[in-house]
Design an enzyme around this catalytic site. Structure first.
Site, PDB file in Angstrom:
ATOM      1  N   ASP A 464       6.735   1.061  -9.614  1.00 33.36           N
ATOM      2  CA  ASP A 464       7.589   0.084  -8.950  1.00 33.36           C
ATOM      3  C   ASP A 464       8.454  -0.651  -9.979  1.00 33.36           C
ATOM      4  OD1 ASP A 464       8.520  -1.081  -6.655  1.00 33.36           O
ATOM      5  OD2 ASP A 464       6.523  -1.546  -5.885  1.00 33.36           O
ATOM      6  N   GLY A 501      16.157   2.043  -4.519  1.00 32.74           N
ATOM      7  CA  GLY A 501      17.415   2.789  -4.414  1.00 32.74           C
ATOM      8  C   GLY A 501      18.482   2.297  -5.367  1.00 32.74           C
ATOM      9  N   ASP A 521      12.538  -1.339   1.179  1.00 32.05           N
ATOM     10  CA  ASP A 521      11.270  -1.022   1.863  1.00 32.05           C
ATOM     11  C   ASP A 521      11.489  -0.719   3.342  1.00 32.05           C
ATOM     12  OD1 ASP A 521      10.099  -1.468  -0.527  1.00 32.05           O
ATOM     13  OD2 ASP A 521       8.781  -3.093   0.153  1.00 32.05           O
TER      14      ASP A 521
HETATM   15  C1  GLA Z   1       7.335  -2.683  -3.262  1.00 31.72           C
HETATM   16  C2  GLA Z   1       7.425  -1.218  -2.888  1.00 31.72           C
HETATM   17  C3  GLA Z   1       6.479  -0.946  -1.737  1.00 31.72           C
HETATM   18  C4  GLA Z   1       5.075  -1.323  -2.139  1.00 31.72           C
HETATM   19  C5  GLA Z   1       5.026  -2.764  -2.599  1.00 31.72           C
HETATM   20  C6  GLA Z   1       3.689  -3.119  -3.210  1.00 31.72           C
HETATM   21  O1  GLA Z   1       7.822  -3.491  -2.253  1.00 31.72           O
HETATM   22  O2  GLA Z   1       8.726  -0.861  -2.540  1.00 31.72           O
HETATM   23  O3  GLA Z   1       6.542   0.400  -1.362  1.00 31.72           O
HETATM   24  O4  GLA Z   1       4.660  -0.467  -3.171  1.00 31.72           O
HETATM   25  O5  GLA Z   1       6.016  -3.034  -3.585  1.00 31.72           O
HETATM   26  O6  GLA Z   1       3.653  -4.427  -3.696  1.00 31.72           O
END
Ligand code: GLA
Length: 852
Positions: A464, A501, A521
């Site tokens: 992430d 993205g 997300d």
């Molecule tokens: C981000 C990612 C999610 C998830 C959360 C976890 O928002 O995009 O897919 O992994 O972190 O904290």
């Protein structure tokens, strides 16, 4: 069995390569035949190669003509180049290579594998892989205890330590699946022909003999073991052979040894094992101590001939069973070998269903359910543990550790369990100093953390980006660090870029990763699903001129519009549209629903075989739109088999017919059409196909064309000059396609008009010297709006600002930007400020140095 059908593939008989190369093109290779040989010390193997006067392998080869093939004329042990072994020695040290003497418990011994391998290798034209999973001194009652014998619901906890019930059952299957996942490493010359698990051999008994309760339970344990192994390997009628344990000498004076052999023999009489389980009686293979290298009774007096006979008899029995049972499905065929993600990764991820509320029990149950629901066998083989698995501090050596409340046995034990189910192990981290949930991130711990993951057997890392803007490194620099750290571990691990993205498709994500997010997300709402799909399939995150991001995906590297919400949406019809879109977009399929409460309709969607086949088509062409107007979308995904998958979708509120013309998808005349959801032929259609009366969110997913024809042409990629600064002099950014955008699309005049928050990335490719613009707040801004203009190198997480004008007011005079951008590959124009509209007037780059 026909021992004469020798393929002459022994190394010392090899035909020179040049001769073969001159011949006709070789036929495609047959799938690798895989045999598993498991048990305790006798399967490990204690037949002496040289030790002792009589009965060692050298003696056997000299004295018994039937075993001449084991050595060459030069006196060296034969090494086969069509039968390969994965084995571990007594100290659990891995040994691999072409079958030869020395794959026993020690390099100086043999086990049943030697003659077993020769026998099956001679019988089959296929390459053969033997996977030995044997450890000395292990019982079926505890060490190899199958889950079903450990209670109705399987193990009470994940077997994480050698003393735990079922620890070696888990280890055995984990190793088998690990080897199969990486079969090209163990079978030299592997060409992606796939493999089939062809048989399982079991030779074991001592420790269940010595304990009275173990002895009494053996028959039941053995039966459950066979059933569980078949389930966990996904091979329902897998031919199974048991070679009775080596206690012949004691039988007369040892009722428990006798009872154990009888329990093994009883397997041949279990009604549904008839014709698929065999027991070979090994009594005749006994050689007295006087004729053997030692007096070690149970270990067959370490007599090599005994082990050769055991191996031969096991092979004969398995081959006979295989004749009656159609072989188990071929796996992995057609995929490009050597790639970590030859097709889009499939699996399950904990985030959408559980967010932070994960623990060992949920993960174990999910792993079990991935097997029992059929998800694993449909291709969903990654189980990814998302954020919030880790403790909120590192250990005293700076290493990541599990949150021991949630994962009491640590993350390696969880991984072993996942592997034992034939699943691959995925885990989450973040390249910021903390994760998105404020737990320890990997910034400045990259090497140590990647090494921990490798030590735990991780196969897939979701990385992430929260807080990464503070790192002071460009995203491409960050990921290069991770790429190198992963490579240094020596363990192949998929890297999944999670950055909402930010343009990894263009700045070179494929140099370090196998997939990258294209979107923010996803949430369990149909509009969120559409928004994410648009980032990959439309202009959601790139210039409309690209017609989606398809040209940046292909075998080995994929656009990821985020994980599935199938099963979490309001209506099963929405779940279906969602799944169809992800399949046509060749998106990674990471289920995100709670499998413990999965409904049948959800299961049917996730398992839809013809949709999965479209998603996993080895050609790896991502679908693209051939029509996109008035909320009607038609996607086309040409496949490797001469047909093409076409998705017709109505996003609008009016019910309407949707027609695809053959000319839009590279076809003409009469064409057969098949419905991929219904799995039935719809007939032959001339010139076009119409999906009738599609209501809002209604869709049809069909396959058009004739199977087996030449692959249909794909779309034409956008040439680099459309999206890259190439020329000397001035290039107006309004004349170039931006390569990534976040927020609303800009509108263009002589520059860019944007609405906060807006980020737009341009590709300079080192060809520009200066960026110039005149910036101001744009007319629609409220009077009290404040706007901040920033020029960044690359994306927002790189955080490297080369220009910043903070909090401009509407009344402020335009500010002239004139900055050095020489040598930069990408710049990003960022505009923020509540409710504000901004104008990058006259945005342009100037170039003295560009090639032309
Ligand atoms: C981000 C990612 C999610 C998830 C959360 C976890 O928002 O995009 O897919 O992994 O972190 O904290």
């Amino acid at each position: 069995m026909d021992m004469m059908k020798n393929k002459n593939t022994l190394l010392h008989l090899l035909v020179p390569v040049a001769l073969l190369a001159a011949g006709a093109q070789a036929a495609p290779k047959k799938p690798v035949k895989v045999f598993i040989l498991a048990g305790q010390s006798n399967m490990h193997g204690h037949g002496e190669i040289a030790k002792g006067e009589k009965g060692n392998l050298e003696w056997v080869v000299e004295n018994k003509p039937a075993y001449k093939h084991l050595a060459g004329a030069d006196g060296q042990w034969t090494v086969r180049n069509d039968v390969f072994v994965y084995s571990t020695d007594k100290n659990d040290k891995t040994r691999t290579g072409g079958l030869t003497a020395g794959f026993g418990a020690l390099p100086t011994t043999i086990g049943p594998e030697l003659q077993f391998g020769h026998a099956v290798g001679d019988f089959y034209d296929n390459d053969v892989l033997l996977i030995k999973a044997a450890w000395g001194g292990k019982s079926l009652a505890v060490d190899f205890c199958p889950p079903s014998a450990a209670g109705e619901a399987g193990y009470a906890h994940i077997p994480g330590a050698p003393k735990d019930t079922g620890f070696y059952y888990v280890q055995m299957l984990a190793r088998v699946h690990d080897v199969l996942a990486d079969i090209g490493t163990y079978v030299p010359g592997y060409e992606g022909q796939g493999y089939e698990i062809a048989g399982f051999g079991w030779h074991q008994g001592w420790n269940d003999r010595v304990s009275k309760p173990f002895n009494a339970a053996y028959e039941r344990n053995m039966e459950l073991f066979i059933r569980d192994v078949r389930r966990d390997l996904g091979t329902p009628n897998l031919p199974f052979v048991i070679a009775t344990t080596g206690m012949r000498s004691m039988q007369a004076k040892d009722p428990r040894g006798d009872a154990l052999i009888r329990a093994q023999q009883a397997m041949a009489n279990v009604p549904d094992f008839n014709g698929n389980v065999a027991v070979v009686d090994t009594a005749a293979f006994w050689r007295d101590a006087a004729d053997s290298p030692s007096k070690q009774n149970y270990h067959w007096n370490r007599n090599a001939e005994s082990y050769l006979l055991i191996g031969q008899s096991m092979a004969d029995a398995l081959i006979a069973l295989a004749q009656q049972n159609p072989s188990c499905a071929v796996r992995g065929a057609g995929k490009v070998p050597g790639l970590l993600a030859p097709t889009p990764p499939m699996g399950w991820n904990s985030w959408n269903a559980f967010e932070k509320e994960i623990n060992e029990d949920i993960i174990r149950r999910t792993a079990d359910l991935m097997v029992s629901t059929g998800l694993r066998d449909a291709g969903y083989d990654f189980l990814v543990i998302d954020d919030a698995w880790m403790a909120n501090v590192r250990d005293e050596d700076g290493k990541l550790i599990a949150d021991y409340e949630k994962f009491p046995r640590g993350m390696k034990a969880v991984g072993d369990y996942i592997h034992s189910k034939g699943l691959k192990y995925g885990i989450y981290q973040c390249r910021g100093h903390v994760t998105c949930q404020d737990l320890p991130g990997s910034f400045e711990h990259e090497e140590a953390d990647m090494q921990s993951f490798a030590d735990w057997g991780v196969d897939y890392i979701k990385l992430d980006s929260c807080y990464a803007r503070k790192n002071g490194r460009l995203s491409s620099e960050d990921y290069a660090i991770y790429g190198a750290a992963i490579e240094k571990t020596g363990r192949p691990m998929i890297l999944s870029i999670s950055d909402f993205g930010q343009g990894a498709w263009i700045w070179g994500g494929k140099n370090y990763s196998q997939l990258w997010r294209t979107s923010g997300d996803i949430f369990p709402r149909i509009n969120s699903v559409y928004r994410c799909a648009e980032t990959s399939g439309g202009s959601g995150s790139s210039h409309p001129g690209f017609n989606g991001l398809w040209q940046f995906a292909g075998p080995g590297h994929w656009n990821d519009p985020d994980m599935l919400q199938v099963g979490n949406l309001k209506d099963p019809a929405y779940d279906k549209v969602h799944f169809s879109l992800w399949c046509v977009l060749a998106a990674p399929l990471m289920a995100g629903n709670d499998l413990r409460t999965m409904t049948d309709p959800t299961k049917q969607i996730l398992l839809a075989p013809e949709l999965i086949a479209v998603n996993q088509d080895p050609r790896g062409q991502q679908g693209y739109k051939v029509y996109n107007q008035d909320e009607i979308e038609i996607y086309n995904k040409p496949l490797s088999d001469g047909t093409t998958a076409v998705l017709l979708l109505n996003k609008g509120t009016n019910t309407t017919d949707v027609t695809v013309q053959w000319s839009q998808i590279g076809l003409s005349g009469e064409q057969p059409v098949r419905d991929l959801w219904e799995r039935k032929e719809l007939g032959t259609f001339t010139g076009s196909f119409t999906a009738e009366q599609l209501a809002q969110h209604g869709h049809r997913f069909v396959r058009v064309g004739t199977l087996g024809g030449a692959p249909l042409p794909g779309p034409v990629p956008t040439p680099p000059e459309k999206y890259t600064v190439m020329n000397k002099g001035t290039t107006r950014l309004a004349d170039l396609y931006y390569v990534m955008k976040e927020g609303q699309a800009p509108t263009f005049d002589n520059g860019l008009r944007v609405k906060s928050e807006s980020r737009v990335m341009y590709r300079l490719a080192g060809n520009a010297d200066r960026f110039k613009a005149s910036i101001s707040l744009d007319a629609p801004s409220p009077d009290d709006a404040k706007g901040t203009f920033i020029v960044l190198v690359e994306d927002k997480f790189g955080g490297r600002e080369i220009f910043k004008q903070e909090k401009m007011a509407k009344s402020d005079a335009p500010v002239e930007v004139d900055i050095d951008v020489s040598g930069l590959d990408f710049i990003m124009l960022e505009f923020t400020g509540k409710g504000a509209f901004g104008h990058w007037a006259d945005a342009r780059v100037e170039s003295e140095t560009a090639a032309d």
